[in-house]
Design an enzyme around this catalytic site. Structure first.
Site, mmCIF file in Angstrom:
data_model
loop_
_atom_site.group_PDB
_atom_site.id
_atom_site.type_symbol
_atom_site.label_atom_id
_atom_site.label_comp_id
_atom_site.label_asym_id
_atom_site.label_seq_id
_atom_site.Cartn_x
_atom_site.Cartn_y
_atom_site.Cartn_z
ATOM 1 N N GLY A 33 104.900 37.054 41.153
ATOM 2 C CA GLY A 33 103.876 36.916 40.121
ATOM 3 C C GLY A 33 102.571 37.595 40.476
ATOM 4 C CB SER A 77 101.813 42.362 37.976
ATOM 5 O OG SER A 77 101.260 43.457 37.304
ATOM 6 C CG PHE A 78 95.988 38.523 35.448
ATOM 7 C CD1 PHE A 78 96.366 37.293 34.940
ATOM 8 C CD2 PHE A 78 94.850 39.136 34.925
ATOM 9 C CE1 PHE A 78 95.628 36.676 33.936
ATOM 10 C CE2 PHE A 78 94.104 38.536 33.921
ATOM 11 C CZ PHE A 78 94.494 37.302 33.427
ATOM 12 C CG ASN A 99 104.373 42.489 34.342
ATOM 13 O OD1 ASN A 99 105.135 41.794 33.685
ATOM 14 N ND2 ASN A 99 104.799 43.471 35.120
ATOM 15 C CB SER A 134 104.974 40.008 36.854
ATOM 16 O OG SER A 134 104.444 39.673 38.114
ATOM 17 C CD GLU A 151 97.846 51.002 36.628
ATOM 18 O OE1 GLU A 151 98.981 50.516 36.690
ATOM 19 O OE2 GLU A 151 96.951 50.743 37.464
ATOM 20 C CG HIS A 162 101.578 50.288 32.560
ATOM 21 N ND1 HIS A 162 102.459 49.794 33.506
ATOM 22 C CD2 HIS A 162 100.414 50.512 33.206
ATOM 23 C CE1 HIS A 162 101.838 49.718 34.675
ATOM 24 N NE2 HIS A 162 100.606 50.146 34.519
ATOM 25 C CB CYS A 203 109.175 50.433 34.477
ATOM 26 S SG CYS A 203 108.036 49.617 33.356
#
Length: 447
Positions: free
Chosen positions: A20, A22-23, A25, A28, A174, A248, A365
């Site tokens: 977890g 990736s705040f 996302n 995640s 990114e 993204h 991705c």
């Protein structure tokens, strides 16, 4: 000049786990602390690569990074042998251990932004490494990503690999996940669409989740890649969808040649952008999915737009989707209607990528698109190109080194560190990469 798109897919790393980290996302965050299966994860990715290669779509691989990444822990003040450092950080600051063990480099859509030679002022293929500075675990990636790309695209007469932008928030970059290229034939000049979430003088930005890509970074990458200024459009992503988990642009839009497939809420000032593209791209077609058919939340949950849109020899297109799209009644209904309509998307192929999906990474991705002429393709390190022999070798390699279950607690196991380094040593020989990892260059202080 004739050119083809080659998809370079990231190999899932040996420390693939759910932390977890990736705040913004939501997948995640939702799967934090679940048990992962690294061996299954890498094999799911390999199956996608091989199936697409067998269908005539050129495929290649990009290796994982060294994890846990001990040099980062030393930077954070942990001392001793590698084994002592693992023990200390596991007891004192386990979240740092999880961060330096992230397998996030597998999402190579964030590795770099690519400019094909047809769009570049100097006629070379350019790749600018992304700094990924919005998240600590991803900001670690740039130096090794650069070394790997230089080992793959090593012919400097054909390729220019650029270092990442400075590691400051103003220049948050990114990579290709916020970049699309539209046009006719791959070998002809195209229009490059750089998508950003924020810019310094603009108050329009998300409120809940971070906008990771800045316009300033996108403009710098376009300059580094020597993109013809007449072939560039900069567009802002809709901040409202960022706040719904679209961290993204490749979670809400995908393009291929003359087609842009996106949600109707993907971009700020979307009508203006569509009109620009219609003016600049011959035969341009926008397929905008209405919220009434697929909501933004359903698009994020299924990763409908984190699909691959691939051109077949007859000019039609194949949409490569995660199984989650098939499992969602509404999304699957929309997709079947889409392929029956009069547009270039005429077929779908579904893959089970659940291990990656649970961390927020779908088919798009996992791949970096690189348009190459035949001469440029011959200049790529041939050992990374997917074929029967490489597929067999990589599966055997995964069987030998990858664990079939991993939790955050396992990251402190010094055996996992040794297994990973041995695996990467073998892989660099298999892929003819040379010594690209820090442990190969300095020697490992195992204690």
């Amino acid at each position: 000049m004739t050119a083809h798109e080659v998809n370079f897919d990231g190999l899932v790393g040996l420390t693939h786990h759910y932390a977890g980290l990736s705040f913004g996302n939501e997948a995640s965050t939702r799967h934090r602390f679940q048990m992962s299966n690294p061996r299954l994860a890498v094999k799911q990715g390999l199956l996608k690569m091989k199936a697409l290669a067998d269908a005539g779509f050129p495929q290649a691989v990009i290796p994982p990074h060294e994890r846990p990444f001990i040099p980062a822990l030393r930077q954070l003040g942990f001392t001793g042998s590698d084994e002592q450092i693992l023990d200390k950080v596991a007891r004192q600051a386990p979240r740092w251990l999880s961060s330096v063990s992230s397998a996030s480099p597998m999402w190579v859509a964030n590795a770099a932004t690519v400019c094909p030679s047809a769009d570049a002022l100097d006629g070379k293929v350019h790749l600018t490494v992304a700094n990924l500075n919005n998240k600590f675990h991803r900001a670690l990636e740039a130096p090794v990503t650069e070394a790997l790309l230089r080992a793959i695209f090593r012919d400097e007469s054909q390729f220019s690999v650029h270092s990442a932008l400075p590691q400051v928030a103003l220049l948050g970059d990114e990579g290709a996940a916020n970049h699309n290229r539209l046009g006719g034939e791959y070998g002809s000049a195209g229009v490059q669409l750089f998508v950003y979430g924020r810019e310094e003088e603009n108050e329009i930005r998300p409120a809940r989740y971070p906008a990771r890509q800045s316009r300033e970074a996108s403009e710098a990458v376009a300059r580094l890649n020597q993109v013809n200024p007449q072939q560039v459009i900069f567009a802002q992503q809709n901040p409202e969808v960022i706040d719904q988990g679209v961290f993204h642009n490749d979670v809400i839009a995908v393009s291929n040649r003359q087609v842009l497939f996106c949600h109707e809420a993907a971009f700020a000032r979307q009508k203006v952008l569509i009109n620009q593209l219609r003016t600049r791209v011959d035969g341009f077609m926008a397929i905008e999915v209405p919220a009434g058919e697929v909501s933004v939340s359903d698009a994020v949950a299924t990763y409908l737009f984190n699909s691959q849109l691939l051109s077949r020899d007859d000019g039609s297109m194949l949409l490569v989707l995660p199984r989650e799209c098939q499992d969602h009644v509404g999304v699957w209904r929309y997709l079947n209607k889409l392929v029956a309509e009069d547009n270039p998307i005429s077929a779908m192929q579904v893959f089970d990528l659940r291990e990656s999906m649970a961390n927020g990474g779908g088919p798009a991705c996992l791949r970096l698109r690189v348009v190459l002429t035949e001469e440029e393709r011959r200049a790529v390190n041939p050992a990374v190109m997917m074929n029967d022999a490489l597929f067999t070798a990589l599966n055997a390699w995964a069987d030998r080194y990858y664990r079939d279950r991993l939790t955050a607690a396992d990251l402190a196991d010094p055996l996992l560190l040794r297994e990973g380094r041995e695996a990467l040593d073998v892989l660099t020989r298999l892929l003819d990469l040379g010594s690209v990892y820090p442990f190969q260059q300095t020697g490992a202080a195992d204690g």
